[in-house]
Enzyme design. Structure first.
Site, PDB file in Angstrom:
ATOM      1  CG  ASP A  16      -2.146   0.902   1.027  1.00 10.29           C
ATOM      2  OD1 ASP A  16      -2.382   1.376  -0.118  1.00 10.29           O
ATOM      3  OD2 ASP A  16      -2.876   1.144   1.998  1.00 10.29           O
ATOM      4  N   GLY A  17       0.291   2.325  -0.474  1.00  8.08           N
ATOM      5  CA  GLY A  17       0.950   3.619  -0.469  1.00  8.08           C
ATOM      6  C   GLY A  17      -0.005   4.662   0.057  1.00  8.08           C
ATOM      7  CD  GLU A  54      -1.136   2.391  -3.628  1.00  6.49           C
ATOM      8  OE1 GLU A  54      -0.781   1.218  -3.384  1.00  6.49           O
ATOM      9  OE2 GLU A  54      -2.083   2.939  -3.041  1.00  6.49           O
ATOM     10  CG  ASP A  76      -5.541  -0.377  -1.829  1.00  4.33           C
ATOM     11  OD1 ASP A  76      -4.518   0.093  -2.365  1.00  4.33           O
ATOM     12  OD2 ASP A  76      -5.921  -0.032  -0.694  1.00  4.33           O
ATOM     13  CG  HIS A 131      -9.471   1.577   3.103  1.00  3.83           C
ATOM     14  ND1 HIS A 131      -8.398   1.686   3.964  1.00  3.83           N
ATOM     15  CD2 HIS A 131      -9.194   2.391   2.060  1.00  3.83           C
ATOM     16  CE1 HIS A 131      -7.524   2.549   3.470  1.00  3.83           C
ATOM     17  NE2 HIS A 131      -7.984   2.982   2.322  1.00  3.83           N
ATOM     18  CG  ASP A 141      -4.472   2.232   5.218  1.00  2.00           C
ATOM     19  OD1 ASP A 141      -4.219   3.007   4.265  1.00  2.00           O
ATOM     20  OD2 ASP A 141      -5.222   2.538   6.166  1.00  2.00           O
TER      21      ASP A 141
END
Length: 158
Positions: A16-17, A54, A76, A131, A141
């Site tokens: 994640d970023g 990301e 995501d 999420h 996250d």
């Protein structure tokens, strides 16, 4: 590597970023799982974009692998996943790193690094809903946001 090699270690990777402002301070994170082993990594940049973070997360995760592996990357980020699964990256390479609109591809340095690492490993790319309660994705996250907060604090203290 095109054929699946069952002798390779199978590593699950979640990435994640995060970014505050776009551009602005950013953070990235990854969770790598291999059997009972777990590795969490994260980092930050002072002036970046969410898309760069990301990509950076996936690049850093694949860079941790010390030998060729079967790596399943879960993210995501549609930008990251589509770059591989919809063959954007191959098309950009064929078009001398130009988009379909004939503009330079953004984040070429990271895309090129990911391409090189994908040649070393057998990588599959999986899009996750953001999420949505997937524990490793939620952990990424948290780590990315923590790295972002630390970076933001360092920038504010300059």
């Amino acid at each position: 590597m095109s054929q699946v090699d069952s002798k390779l270690k199978k590593v699950l990777i979640y990435t994640d970023g995060a970014c505050s402002g776009n551009p602005g301070p950013g953070g990235w994170a990854a969770v790598l799982l291999y059997g009972p082993h777990r590795k969490e990594i994260s980092g930050a940049a002072a002036q970046t974009t969410n898309q760069r973070m990301e990509l950076q997360a996936a690049l850093e995760a694949l860079s941790c692998l010390k030998e060729p592996c079967q790596a399943q990357i879960h993210s995501d980020s549609a930008y990251l996943i589509n770059g591989f699964n919809q063959h954007w990256l191959q098309n950009w390479q064929k078009n001398n790193w130009q988009t379909s609109k004939k503009t330079p591809v953004e984040n070429q340095d990271l895309w090129k690094g990911l391409w090189q690492l994908q040649q070393k490993h057998q990588v599959t790319w999986h899009k996750l809903p953001g999420h949505s309660g997937i524990p490793e994705n939620e952990r990424c996250d948290q780590l990315a946001k923590a790295a972002l907060r630390n970076q933001k604090t360092e920038v504010e203290n300059l």
